[in-house]
Design an enzyme around this catalytic site. Structure first.
Site, PDB file in Angstrom:
ATOM      1  N   GLU A 128       0.798  -1.232   0.000  1.00 27.31           N
ATOM      2  CA  GLU A 128       0.000   0.000   0.000  1.00 27.31           C
ATOM      3  C   GLU A 128       0.833   1.286   0.000  1.00 27.31           C
ATOM      4  O   GLU A 128       0.523   2.231   0.722  1.00 27.31           O
ATOM      5  CB  GLU A 128      -0.969   0.008   1.204  1.00 27.31           C
ATOM      6  N   ASN A 171       2.227  -5.143  -3.210  1.00 28.50           N
ATOM      7  CA  ASN A 171       0.819  -5.429  -2.932  1.00 28.50           C
ATOM      8  C   ASN A 171       0.055  -4.131  -2.670  1.00 28.50           C
ATOM      9  O   ASN A 171       0.538  -3.253  -1.946  1.00 28.50           O
ATOM     10  CB  ASN A 171       0.748  -6.326  -1.684  1.00 28.50           C
ATOM     11  N   HIS A 208     -10.301  -6.091  -2.788  1.00 29.52           N
ATOM     12  CA  HIS A 208     -11.432  -5.851  -1.875  1.00 29.52           C
ATOM     13  C   HIS A 208     -12.502  -5.118  -2.688  1.00 29.52           C
ATOM     14  O   HIS A 208     -12.352  -3.933  -3.007  1.00 29.52           O
ATOM     15  CB  HIS A 208     -10.986  -4.975  -0.694  1.00 29.52           C
ATOM     16  N   GLU A 236      -6.184 -10.631  -1.445  1.00 29.24           N
ATOM     17  CA  GLU A 236      -7.059 -10.394  -0.276  1.00 29.24           C
ATOM     18  C   GLU A 236      -8.519 -10.338  -0.707  1.00 29.24           C
ATOM     19  O   GLU A 236      -9.298  -9.512  -0.216  1.00 29.24           O
ATOM     20  CB  GLU A 236      -6.661  -9.085   0.432  1.00 29.24           C
ATOM     21  N   ASP A 238     -12.263 -10.240  -1.330  1.00 30.51           N
ATOM     22  CA  ASP A 238     -13.587 -10.316  -0.691  1.00 30.51           C
ATOM     23  C   ASP A 238     -14.511  -9.390  -1.470  1.00 30.51           C
ATOM     24  O   ASP A 238     -14.070  -8.394  -2.042  1.00 30.51           O
ATOM     25  CB  ASP A 238     -13.570 -10.023   0.819  1.00 30.51           C
TER      26      ASP A 238
HETATM   27  C1  XIL Z   1      -6.635  -6.125   8.102  1.00 26.08           C
HETATM   28  C2  XIL Z   1      -6.997  -7.298   9.001  1.00 26.08           C
HETATM   29  O1  XIL Z   1      -7.898  -8.125   8.300  1.00 26.08           O
HETATM   30  C3  XIL Z   1      -7.617  -6.809  10.292  1.00 26.08           C
HETATM   31  O2  XIL Z   1      -7.779  -7.908  11.198  1.00 26.08           O
HETATM   32  C4  XIL Z   1      -6.723  -5.750  10.931  1.00 26.08           C
HETATM   33  O3  XIL Z   1      -7.387  -5.205  12.062  1.00 26.08           O
HETATM   34  C5  XIL Z   1      -6.415  -4.637   9.949  1.00 26.08           C
HETATM   35  O4  XIL Z   1      -5.816  -5.197   8.789  1.00 26.08           O
HETATM   36  N1  XIL Z   1      -5.149  -4.445   3.525  1.00 26.08           N
HETATM   37  C6  XIL Z   1      -4.159  -5.269   4.008  1.00 26.08           C
HETATM   38  C7  XIL Z   1      -4.458  -6.167   5.158  1.00 26.08           C
HETATM   39  O5  XIL Z   1      -3.078  -5.347   3.423  1.00 26.08           O
HETATM   40  O6  XIL Z   1      -3.327  -6.358   5.971  1.00 26.08           O
HETATM   41  C8  XIL Z   1      -5.589  -5.636   5.992  1.00 26.08           C
HETATM   42  O7  XIL Z   1      -5.908  -6.609   6.994  1.00 26.08           O
HETATM   43  C9  XIL Z   1      -6.787  -5.313   5.125  1.00 26.08           C
HETATM   44  C10 XIL Z   1      -6.450  -4.268   4.108  1.00 26.08           C
END
Ligand code: XIL
Length: 300
Positions: A128, A171, A208, A236, A238
Site C-alpha cells: 500500500e 501489494n 477488496h 485479499e 472479498d
Molecule cells: C486487516 C486485518 O484483516 C484486520 O484484522 C486488521 O485489524 C487490519 O488489517 N489491507 C491489508 C491487510 O493489506 O493487511 C488488511 O488486513 C486489510 C487491508
C-alpha cells in the site's frame, strides 16, 4: 475437483485464505481451512507490530503458529507484509533520521524474511505505498517522507538477499481498475524496476470489492502487469454480499491470464471477515458453503 484448493491446482494455481492464529483452536474453522485451501496468509501475525513491537525485539510466536499449521497440513505459506505504514509501531513512525530508518527497515526485512526463509512462496515486500486519488504517486508515510521514493527498491533488494527463494511482490488495493491513476502508477514502477533489474517478481492485487465485484477491465489490468514480466496474484479477495456472478467473473479473469498464479480470500467464513456485516466471503457464519462458493468451484 471438489475443493477450492484442488480445483485451482488443476491449472497450476493456488487458492488460499487469510488465517488468524487465535482461531486455530476453532475446529469448524480449521476443518474448512484444511479441507478447502492450499495456501495460508497470516491475517495480522507477520506485520511489523506483531514481529518487532520494540526495536530489535523480534517476536514470532503467532506467526510461527500459522507457519507450523501450514507445514503440518501441507499448505503453501504467503508472507504478509514486510514494509507498510499500517500496523506500524510508533517507535518506527517517529524516526526522523534517514540513516537510522534505513537501518531499521533493512534489519526488519532481514530478520523477518530470514526467520521464515525457505517457507514462504511469495512475500508482500511493500504494501500500500501508492496514494489514492489522481496523483499516481506514492502516499506520504514515514518511509517515503524520511527515505524518499527509493525505499521501495531498497526493500526489494534487501528481501531478495534475506530469502532468495521467495517471490517478491508489491501489494496494494484499488489497483484493479486499469484506468485508475493508482494502477498506472504501480504499472510504471514495475516497468521501471524490471528495466533496471530491481528484484520484483509479482504484483498482489488485494481485490477488496464492492457489490459489483471487479471492474470490467480487471483482466486487462492483470494481463498488462503480467506483460511486464511479473506474476500477478489476487491476495485479499472479498466481495461485499458475495454475489455469485461477481465472484465467478473475478476468478475467471485470473484464469484467463497465464501469469495469474493464485487467489487468496481475506478470511474463511463471513464471521472471520474484517469487513463487519458485508458477508463478503465464501462460507457463511455457520461454516456452510455459500452460492458464491459453488460459482467459484464451477469456474476453477
Ligand atoms: C486487516 C486485518 O484483516 C484486520 O484484522 C486488521 O485489524 C487490519 O488489517 N489491507 C491489508 C491487510 O493489506 O493487511 C488488511 O488486513 C486489510 C487491508
Amino acid at each position: 475437483a471438489s475443493t477450492l484448493g484442488a480445483a485451482a491446482a488443476q491449472s497450476g494455481r493456488y487458492f488460499g485464505a487469510a488465517v488468524a492464529a487465535g482461531k486455530l483452536g476453532d475446529t469448524q474453522y480449521t476443518t474448512i481451512l484444511n479441507r478447502e485451501f492450499g495456501s495460508i496468509t497470516a491475517e495480522n501475525e507477520m506485520k511489523w507490530d506483531s514481529t518487532e513491537p520494540s526495536r530489535n525485539n523480534f517476536t514470532f510466536g503467532n506467526g510461527d503458529r500459522i507457519a507450523n499449521h501450514a507445514r503440518a497440513q501441507g499448505k503453501l505459506l504467503r508472507g504478509h507484509t514486510l514494509v507498510w505504514h499500517g500496523q506500524l509501531p510508533g517507535w518506527v513512525s517517529s524516526i526522523r533520521d534517514a540513516n537510522t530508518l534505513r537501518g531499521v527497515m533493512n534489519n526488519h526485512i532481514t530478520q523477518v524474511a530470514g526467520h521464515y526463509r525457505g517457507q514462504i512462496h511469495s512475500w508482500d515486500v511493500v504494501n500500500e505505498a501508492f496514494a489514492d486519488g489522481n496523483s499516481g504517486q506514492l502516499r506520504s508515510s514515514v518511509f517515503r517522507d524520511v527515505l524518499g521514493t527509493g525505499f521501495i527498491e531498497e526493500a526489494f533488494r534487501t528481501a531478495r538477499a534475506a530469502d532468495p527463494g521467495a517471490k517478491l511482490c508489491y501489494n496494494d488495493y484499488n489497483i484493479e481498475d486499469w484506468n485508475a491513476a493508482k494502477t498506472q502508477g504501480v504499472y510504471r514502477m514495475v516497468r521501471d524496476f524490471k528495466a533496471r533489474g530491481v528484484p520484483i517478481d509479482c504484483v498482489g492485487l488485494q481485490s477488496h470489492f464492492g457489490n459489483g465485484g471487479a471492474p470490467s477491465n480487471f483482466q486487462t489490468t492483470l494481463s498488462s502487469l503480467a506483460a511486464l514480466g511479473v506474476d500477478v496474484q489476487l491476495t485479499e479477495l472479498d466481495i461485499s454480499q458475495a454475489a455469485p456472478n461477481a465472484y465467478a467473473n473475478t476468478v475467471r479473469a485470473c484464469l484467463n491470464v497465464p501469469r495469474c498464479k493464485g487467489i487468496t480470500t481475506w478470511g474463511v467464513r463471513d464471521s472471520d471477515s474484517w469487513r463487519g456485516n458485508d458477508n463478503p466471503l465464501l462460507f457463511d457464519r455457520s461454516g456452510n458453503k455459500k452460492q458464491a462458493y459453488d460459482a467459484v468451484l464451477t469456474v476453477l
